[in-house]
Design an enzyme around this catalytic site. Structure first.
Site, PDB file in Angstrom:
ATOM      1  N   PRO A 129      -2.365  -4.346  -0.268  1.00 49.75           N
ATOM      2  CA  PRO A 129      -2.682  -5.544   0.370  1.00 49.75           C
ATOM      3  C   PRO A 129      -2.008  -6.181   1.513  1.00 49.75           C
ATOM      4  O   PRO A 129      -2.676  -6.255   2.927  1.00 49.75           O
ATOM      5  CB  PRO A 129      -3.472  -6.525  -0.825  1.00 49.75           C
ATOM      6  CG  PRO A 129      -3.226  -5.352  -1.636  1.00 49.75           C
ATOM      7  CD  PRO A 129      -2.774  -4.403  -1.775  1.00 49.75           C
ATOM      8  N   TYR A 130      -0.526  -6.302   1.136  1.00 49.38           N
ATOM      9  CA  TYR A 130       0.132  -6.924   1.899  1.00 49.38           C
ATOM     10  C   TYR A 130       0.171  -6.298   3.694  1.00 49.38           C
ATOM     11  O   TYR A 130       0.164  -6.477   4.699  1.00 49.38           O
ATOM     12  CB  TYR A 130       1.477  -6.602   1.445  1.00 49.38           C
ATOM     13  CG  TYR A 130       2.659  -7.552   2.192  1.00 49.38           C
ATOM     14  CD1 TYR A 130       2.599  -8.741   3.014  1.00 49.38           C
ATOM     15  CD2 TYR A 130       3.772  -6.679   2.840  1.00 49.38           C
ATOM     16  CE1 TYR A 130       3.535  -9.141   3.127  1.00 49.38           C
ATOM     17  CE2 TYR A 130       4.613  -7.167   3.647  1.00 49.38           C
ATOM     18  CZ  TYR A 130       4.409  -8.770   3.661  1.00 49.38           C
ATOM     19  OH  TYR A 130       6.136  -8.900   4.748  1.00 49.38           O
TER      20      TYR A 130
END
Length: 216
Positions: free
Chosen positions: A18-19
């Protein structure tokens, strides 16, 4: 996953967390802006694991909760704030079996930003360009632990545990573009990173929550 190193700026782009996906979205938006209006000058700086602190020891990283990155976790173990460091995986295809990353001193990173801003100001034909900011050298987890112990005099107990899902074996930056386009190259080595990190840790063991001696 990354299949070869060093990582050049023209590698195919993909996100594995996600990052990482947020970073890719941001780059895509900036590239779209540059296409929509050629007057924009945009430089996408791709960091490779910033660590360390200001050499004075007065400015450093203040993680909230359990650190997600290696160096602040090593620092907390060295200070006795955590019992040991978990090393995720000891059977990778690297010289010591642990993952390898490109760590860059925050002071080098700051100078890289200054060089990037100057390039953006001077080059009205820039458009949108990605540039790596790294050292071009890889350091394994165990090598970083050893370097920290040698440059701090503190012990960093660790335990090798199971691999962590999503971790890449080895990643370090290709730095030729930054050297050519920005006239910038990293100056600090891993020993400098560890010494400055420890200086910060000794002066502010609780980060910016460390009580200030008003008599000084």
């Amino acid at each position: 996953m990354v299949e070869k190193t060093p990582i050049t700026e023209d590698f195919a782009l993909a996100a594995y967390s996600p990052y990482g996906r947020t970073k890719l979205f941001q780059e895509d938006m900036f590239r779209d802006v540059a296409v929509s209006d050629p007057k924009w000058r945009i430089m996408l700086l791709r960091y490779f694991n910033p660590v360390g602190a200001h050499p004075s020891g007065d400015i450093g990283e203040h993680p909230v909760g359990i650190p997600n990155n290696l160096m602040p976790y090593i620092q907390q173990v060295a200070l006795g704030q955590r019992e040991f460091l978990r090393v995720f995986g000891g059977d990778y295809a690297t010289p010591d079996g642990t993952c390898i990353r490109d760590y860059i001193h925050v002071m080098d990173l700051a100078e890289g930003h200054v060089s990037a801003v100057q390039q953006v100001v001077d080059n009205d034909k820039m458009g949108c360009k990605a540039v790596n900011l790294g050292t071009g050298r890889g350091t394994s987890v165990l090598e970083m632990i050893k370097a920290f112990e040698e440059n701090s005099g503190a012990k960093v107990p660790y335990r090798i545990v199971d691999r962590r899902a999503g971790d890449t074996v080895a990643v370090w930056a290709a730095t030729e573009l930054a050297e050519r386009e920005l006239g910038w190259k990293a100056k600090y080595d891993v020993a400098d990173m560890c010494r400055d990190q420890w200086r910060w840790a000794q002066k502010y063991p609780k980060g910016y929550d460390t009580p200030v001696d008003k008599k000084k």
